[in-house]
Design a protein around this motif. Sequence first.
Motif, PDB file in Angstrom:
ATOM      1  N   GLY A  11      67.690 124.151 -34.264  1.00 33.27           N
ATOM      2  CA  GLY A  11      68.884 124.829 -33.498  1.00 33.27           C
ATOM      3  C   GLY A  11      68.846 126.534 -33.806  1.00 33.27           C
ATOM      4  O   GLY A  11      69.772 126.933 -33.254  1.00 33.27           O
ATOM      5  N   ARG A  12      68.070 126.851 -34.588  1.00 33.65           N
ATOM      6  CA  ARG A  12      68.344 128.282 -35.003  1.00 33.65           C
ATOM      7  C   ARG A  12      67.104 129.007 -34.277  1.00 33.65           C
ATOM      8  O   ARG A  12      66.016 128.515 -34.028  1.00 33.65           O
ATOM      9  CB  ARG A  12      67.817 128.337 -36.445  1.00 33.65           C
ATOM     10  N   ARG A  13      67.548 130.127 -33.586  1.00 35.46           N
ATOM     11  CA  ARG A  13      66.391 130.802 -32.999  1.00 35.46           C
ATOM     12  C   ARG A  13      65.498 131.572 -34.173  1.00 35.46           C
ATOM     13  O   ARG A  13      65.998 132.189 -35.043  1.00 35.46           O
ATOM     14  CB  ARG A  13      67.282 132.169 -32.131  1.00 35.46           C
ATOM     15  N   ARG A  14      64.139 131.548 -33.766  1.00 34.35           N
ATOM     16  CA  ARG A  14      63.176 132.128 -34.628  1.00 34.35           C
ATOM     17  C   ARG A  14      62.213 132.915 -33.841  1.00 34.35           C
ATOM     18  O   ARG A  14      61.363 132.285 -32.927  1.00 34.35           O
ATOM     19  CB  ARG A  14      62.475 131.006 -35.768  1.00 34.35           C
ATOM     20  N   ILE A  15      62.432 134.075 -33.852  1.00 39.72           N
ATOM     21  CA  ILE A  15      61.742 135.099 -32.826  1.00 39.72           C
ATOM     22  C   ILE A  15      60.765 135.631 -33.269  1.00 39.72           C
ATOM     23  O   ILE A  15      60.440 136.178 -34.534  1.00 39.72           O
ATOM     24  CB  ILE A  15      62.690 136.292 -32.517  1.00 39.72           C
ATOM     25  N   VAL A  16      59.424 135.790 -32.372  1.00 37.89           N
ATOM     26  CA  VAL A  16      58.281 136.385 -32.806  1.00 37.89           C
ATOM     27  C   VAL A  16      58.316 137.451 -31.980  1.00 37.89           C
ATOM     28  O   VAL A  16      58.337 137.360 -30.687  1.00 37.89           O
ATOM     29  CB  VAL A  16      57.195 135.288 -32.545  1.00 37.89           C
ATOM     30  N   PHE A  17      58.314 138.755 -32.465  1.00 41.06           N
ATOM     31  CA  PHE A  17      58.077 139.993 -31.925  1.00 41.06           C
ATOM     32  C   PHE A  17      56.763 140.444 -31.825  1.00 41.06           C
ATOM     33  O   PHE A  17      56.245 140.775 -32.842  1.00 41.06           O
ATOM     34  CB  PHE A  17      59.213 140.886 -32.284  1.00 41.06           C
ATOM     35  N   VAL A  18      56.176 140.762 -30.507  1.00 35.91           N
ATOM     36  CA  VAL A  18      55.033 141.315 -30.517  1.00 35.91           C
ATOM     37  C   VAL A  18      54.972 142.625 -29.970  1.00 35.91           C
ATOM     38  O   VAL A  18      55.850 143.053 -29.134  1.00 35.91           O
ATOM     39  CB  VAL A  18      54.072 140.556 -29.522  1.00 35.91           C
ATOM     40  N   THR A  19      54.218 143.806 -30.713  1.00 37.12           N
ATOM     41  CA  THR A  19      54.293 145.114 -30.162  1.00 37.12           C
ATOM     42  C   THR A  19      52.769 145.870 -30.188  1.00 37.12           C
ATOM     43  O   THR A  19      52.307 145.444 -31.288  1.00 37.12           O
ATOM     44  CB  THR A  19      55.333 145.945 -31.313  1.00 37.12           C
ATOM     45  N   VAL A  20      52.776 146.384 -29.345  1.00 30.96           N
ATOM     46  CA  VAL A  20      51.270 147.082 -29.133  1.00 30.96           C
ATOM     47  C   VAL A  20      51.713 148.631 -29.131  1.00 30.96           C
ATOM     48  O   VAL A  20      50.861 149.552 -29.072  1.00 30.96           O
ATOM     49  CB  VAL A  20      50.666 146.845 -27.707  1.00 30.96           C
ATOM     50  N   GLY A  21      52.905 149.071 -29.530  1.00 28.83           N
ATOM     51  CA  GLY A  21      53.339 150.598 -29.689  1.00 28.83           C
ATOM     52  C   GLY A  21      53.342 151.145 -28.371  1.00 28.83           C
ATOM     53  O   GLY A  21      53.772 150.619 -27.164  1.00 28.83           O
ATOM     54  N   ILE A  91      56.567 139.228 -36.970  1.00 28.65           N
ATOM     55  CA  ILE A  91      55.917 140.264 -36.023  1.00 28.65           C
ATOM     56  C   ILE A  91      54.448 140.395 -36.195  1.00 28.65           C
ATOM     57  O   ILE A  91      53.811 139.827 -36.932  1.00 28.65           O
ATOM     58  CB  ILE A  91      56.495 141.682 -36.783  1.00 28.65           C
ATOM     59  N   ILE A  92      54.072 140.443 -34.696  1.00 27.24           N
ATOM     60  CA  ILE A  92      52.812 140.578 -34.462  1.00 27.24           C
ATOM     61  C   ILE A  92      52.307 141.716 -34.080  1.00 27.24           C
ATOM     62  O   ILE A  92      52.916 142.220 -32.970  1.00 27.24           O
ATOM     63  CB  ILE A  92      52.207 139.209 -33.641  1.00 27.24           C
ATOM     64  N   SER A  93      51.545 142.650 -34.626  1.00 25.17           N
ATOM     65  CA  SER A  93      51.669 144.079 -34.349  1.00 25.17           C
ATOM     66  C   SER A  93      50.166 144.415 -34.183  1.00 25.17           C
ATOM     67  O   SER A  93      49.257 144.061 -34.787  1.00 25.17           O
ATOM     68  CB  SER A  93      52.348 144.982 -35.440  1.00 25.17           C
ATOM     69  N   HIS A  94      50.083 145.438 -33.179  1.00 25.89           N
ATOM     70  CA  HIS A  94      48.651 146.439 -33.279  1.00 25.89           C
ATOM     71  C   HIS A  94      48.485 146.973 -34.770  1.00 25.89           C
ATOM     72  O   HIS A  94      49.705 147.002 -35.531  1.00 25.89           O
ATOM     73  CB  HIS A  94      48.635 147.420 -32.181  1.00 25.89           C
ATOM     74  N   ALA A  95      47.691 147.764 -34.954  1.00 28.12           N
ATOM     75  CA  ALA A  95      47.292 148.306 -36.377  1.00 28.12           C
ATOM     76  C   ALA A  95      47.894 149.644 -36.709  1.00 28.12           C
ATOM     77  O   ALA A  95      47.096 150.329 -37.364  1.00 28.12           O
ATOM     78  CB  ALA A  95      45.826 147.970 -36.461  1.00 28.12           C
ATOM     79  N   GLY A  96      48.779 150.246 -35.602  1.00 28.19           N
ATOM     80  CA  GLY A  96      49.289 151.495 -36.022  1.00 28.19           C
ATOM     81  C   GLY A  96      50.046 151.490 -37.343  1.00 28.19           C
ATOM     82  O   GLY A  96      50.691 150.663 -37.531  1.00 28.19           O
ATOM     83  N   SER A  97      49.667 152.324 -37.998  1.00 28.12           N
ATOM     84  CA  SER A  97      50.362 152.583 -39.384  1.00 28.12           C
ATOM     85  C   SER A  97      51.783 152.600 -39.290  1.00 28.12           C
ATOM     86  O   SER A  97      52.738 152.089 -40.231  1.00 28.12           O
ATOM     87  CB  SER A  97      49.562 153.912 -40.195  1.00 28.12           C
ATOM     88  N   GLY A  98      52.638 153.274 -38.334  1.00 22.78           N
ATOM     89  CA  GLY A  98      53.737 153.404 -38.143  1.00 22.78           C
ATOM     90  C   GLY A  98      54.553 152.165 -38.000  1.00 22.78           C
ATOM     91  O   GLY A  98      55.480 151.516 -38.816  1.00 22.78           O
ATOM     92  N   SER A  99      53.801 151.224 -37.264  1.00 26.33           N
ATOM     93  CA  SER A  99      54.522 150.073 -36.832  1.00 26.33           C
ATOM     94  C   SER A  99      54.241 148.968 -38.186  1.00 26.33           C
ATOM     95  O   SER A  99      55.101 148.174 -38.424  1.00 26.33           O
ATOM     96  CB  SER A  99      53.673 149.242 -35.772  1.00 26.33           C
ATOM     97  N   ILE A 100      53.115 149.244 -39.122  1.00 21.20           N
ATOM     98  CA  ILE A 100      52.844 148.244 -40.145  1.00 21.20           C
ATOM     99  C   ILE A 100      53.694 148.521 -41.080  1.00 21.20           C
ATOM    100  O   ILE A 100      54.352 147.890 -41.678  1.00 21.20           O
ATOM    101  CB  ILE A 100      51.290 148.648 -40.527  1.00 21.20           C
ATOM    102  N   PHE A 101      53.970 149.809 -41.455  1.00 20.30           N
ATOM    103  CA  PHE A 101      54.910 150.085 -42.616  1.00 20.30           C
ATOM    104  C   PHE A 101      56.334 149.962 -42.151  1.00 20.30           C
ATOM    105  O   PHE A 101      57.148 149.711 -43.262  1.00 20.30           O
ATOM    106  CB  PHE A 101      54.598 151.523 -43.174  1.00 20.30           C
TER     107      PHE A 101
END
Length: 180
Positions: A11-21, A91-101
């Motif tokens: 019943g709880r929303r569990r969101i995966v956010f993917v970002t490529v910047g 979160i699933i992210s590209h390897a950009g340092s800004g997104s990572i940190f």
Amino acid sequence: MGGGGGDGESGRRRIVFVTVGTTCFDALVEAVDSEKVKEALWRKGFTHLLIQMGRGTYIPSKVAAEDGSIAVDYFTFSPSIADFLRSASLIISHAGSGSIFETLRLGKPLIVVVNEDLMDNHQSELAEELADQKHLFCARPQTLCEIIDAMDLESLVPYTPGDALPVAKLINNFLGFPTD
């Protein structure tokens, strides 16, 4: 093997956010849009997949998920992704340092997917170093499904930003500013 800490939270929303910047990283968008990856995320207890696809040309499939599968939506850009990062369970992210940190500062579980098409791939060194320190998981587009299946979110170590004062003093000294 346990269920990554998220199973049983019905019943709880569990969101995966993917970002490529601001980049184009179709290989990542295509990988998360694959049935294998969506099923792996669903098995881990995630309910929604939101993909920020940047300049990419691959269009993911929108899924409403009335059929008992993960819901999928996407967009190209947003003035700020901070709210998306805060509301996400993973979160699933590209390897950009800004997104990572930014993600690590929020204390969110993170899978960094390295873009092997980049010529100067210093980003992969950062991602692999942080993965060695157990702050995040590191994947390639073709290994993303295996990483999701094997990941134990409880095994991640919270990231504590280092003391930037020595670096700031060095920069100030170099620029000729007083270091007191």
